[in-house]
Write an enzyme that holds these catalytic residues in place. Sequence first.
Site, PDB file in Angstrom:
ATOM      1  N   ASP A  97      -6.066   2.060  18.138  1.00 42.03           N
ATOM      2  CA  ASP A  97      -5.379   0.770  18.046  1.00 42.03           C
ATOM      3  C   ASP A  97      -5.973  -0.413  17.495  1.00 42.03           C
ATOM      4  O   ASP A  97      -6.954  -0.205  17.029  1.00 42.03           O
ATOM      5  CB  ASP A  97      -4.737   0.436  19.485  1.00 42.03           C
ATOM      6  CG  ASP A  97      -6.040   0.407  20.503  1.00 42.03           C
ATOM      7  OD1 ASP A  97      -7.134   0.603  20.079  1.00 42.03           O
ATOM      8  OD2 ASP A  97      -5.670   0.407  21.639  1.00 42.03           O
ATOM      9  N   ASN A 122      -4.329  -1.210  34.388  1.00 38.31           N
ATOM     10  CA  ASN A 122      -2.949  -0.731  34.523  1.00 38.31           C
ATOM     11  C   ASN A 122      -2.487   0.589  34.136  1.00 38.31           C
ATOM     12  O   ASN A 122      -1.539   1.059  33.798  1.00 38.31           O
ATOM     13  CB  ASN A 122      -2.053  -1.682  33.850  1.00 38.31           C
ATOM     14  CG  ASN A 122      -2.144  -1.913  32.277  1.00 38.31           C
ATOM     15  OD1 ASN A 122      -2.887  -0.889  31.811  1.00 38.31           O
ATOM     16  ND2 ASN A 122      -1.652  -2.964  31.554  1.00 38.31           N
ATOM     17  N   HIS A 143      -3.133   1.945  31.238  1.00 32.68           N
ATOM     18  CA  HIS A 143      -2.699   2.325  29.595  1.00 32.68           C
ATOM     19  C   HIS A 143      -3.924   2.954  29.062  1.00 32.68           C
ATOM     20  O   HIS A 143      -5.011   3.069  29.499  1.00 32.68           O
ATOM     21  CB  HIS A 143      -2.638   0.829  28.989  1.00 32.68           C
ATOM     22  CG  HIS A 143      -3.965   0.101  28.752  1.00 32.68           C
ATOM     23  ND1 HIS A 143      -3.807  -1.224  28.430  1.00 32.68           N
ATOM     24  CD2 HIS A 143      -5.156   0.473  28.600  1.00 32.68           C
ATOM     25  CE1 HIS A 143      -5.093  -1.636  28.187  1.00 32.68           C
ATOM     26  NE2 HIS A 143      -5.582  -0.573  28.236  1.00 32.68           N
ATOM     27  N   GLU A 202       0.993   0.361  26.929  1.00 28.97           N
ATOM     28  CA  GLU A 202       1.285  -0.487  28.257  1.00 28.97           C
ATOM     29  C   GLU A 202       2.404   0.304  29.453  1.00 28.97           C
ATOM     30  O   GLU A 202       2.962   1.306  28.775  1.00 28.97           O
ATOM     31  CB  GLU A 202       1.623  -1.592  28.029  1.00 28.97           C
ATOM     32  CG  GLU A 202       0.629  -2.406  27.087  1.00 28.97           C
ATOM     33  CD  GLU A 202      -0.807  -2.944  27.777  1.00 28.97           C
ATOM     34  OE1 GLU A 202      -1.184  -2.241  28.621  1.00 28.97           O
ATOM     35  OE2 GLU A 202      -1.079  -4.221  27.516  1.00 28.97           O
TER      36      GLU A 202
HETATM   37  P1  PGA Z   1     -12.837  -0.951  29.139  1.00 28.84           P
HETATM   38  O1  PGA Z   1     -11.121  -0.906  28.201  1.00 28.84           O
HETATM   39  O2  PGA Z   1     -13.275   0.478  28.132  1.00 28.84           O
HETATM   40  O3  PGA Z   1     -13.102  -2.322  28.374  1.00 28.84           O
HETATM   41  O4  PGA Z   1     -12.328  -1.011  30.521  1.00 28.84           O
HETATM   42  C1  PGA Z   1     -10.412   0.252  28.546  1.00 28.84           C
HETATM   43  C2  PGA Z   1      -9.151   0.374  27.815  1.00 28.84           C
HETATM   44  O5  PGA Z   1      -8.408  -0.640  27.923  1.00 28.84           O
HETATM   45  O6  PGA Z   1      -8.433   1.294  27.311  1.00 28.84           O
END
Ligand code: PGA
Length: 264
Positions: free
Chosen positions: A67, A136, A138, A143
Amino acid sequence: MQVVILENPDAVAEYGSQIFINRLKSSPKSVLGLATGSTPVALYKKLIEACEAKEISFSDVTTFNLDEYLGLSGEHPQSYRYFMNEQLFNHVDVNTANTYVPPGSAENPVVACKEYEDLIKQNGGIDIQLLGIGRNGHIGFNEPSSGLMSRTRVKTLTKETIEDNARFFGPDEFQPHLSITMGIGTILDSRKVVLLATGENKADAVRDAIEGPLAASCPASALQLHQNAVFVVDEAAASKLSQCDFYKHIEQENQKLIQQLATL
Ligand code: PGA
């Protein structure tokens, strides 16, 4: 699904990196799906070390990132292109022309999304996709409420994700609320998926992804449909799973089997 529960974040990075190192040793021409965020950084460090030790090479590797923020060019320090250059690409022997990140500054993002999908197909699809997981649930910027068969597209970020990522932006800095992300269907097309999660703040999402129902409310639960998905988590991220002992038992049996097969 394979669920590997390890003592701490370093063990998670070590286990995850070995999957990539073994792959690159046996198939140097692999197509890797890569992720940003804090979690994969330790794994990238281990890949850099393995490359420096000439254990692996990225010279024939092609990469696709999950992304990118819509509205940020690759030169912006908060862009995911910039992150990947800093955390991995600048330190290994990869040909940067073969590293793809969705174009955050595309004039026509809808066309750019279709082109990204086409590019993955033209390169033969993704061999191993690395994933983190949001609080959450995702994966990428898919999302909650994302279609479980969605393809690369523009997605609006939730308030929670914007808050989680605000730490990387200055107080007066523009923080995008939109992204281009591979879809869940795109991720499910990868031949293998490796999801890393560490820390207690991921425990709810990890539980919902592994033991919850298949539901758009937890996008990572879509991995339940995948034939070759492995969750590599530390004890803290695993702390809300109800079947921890069973997963550990399966993993011990798997390791025994691997050892037996190696002696044949
Ligand atoms: P993080 O993010 O590794 O910074 O916790 C993970 C994500 O949002 O996919």
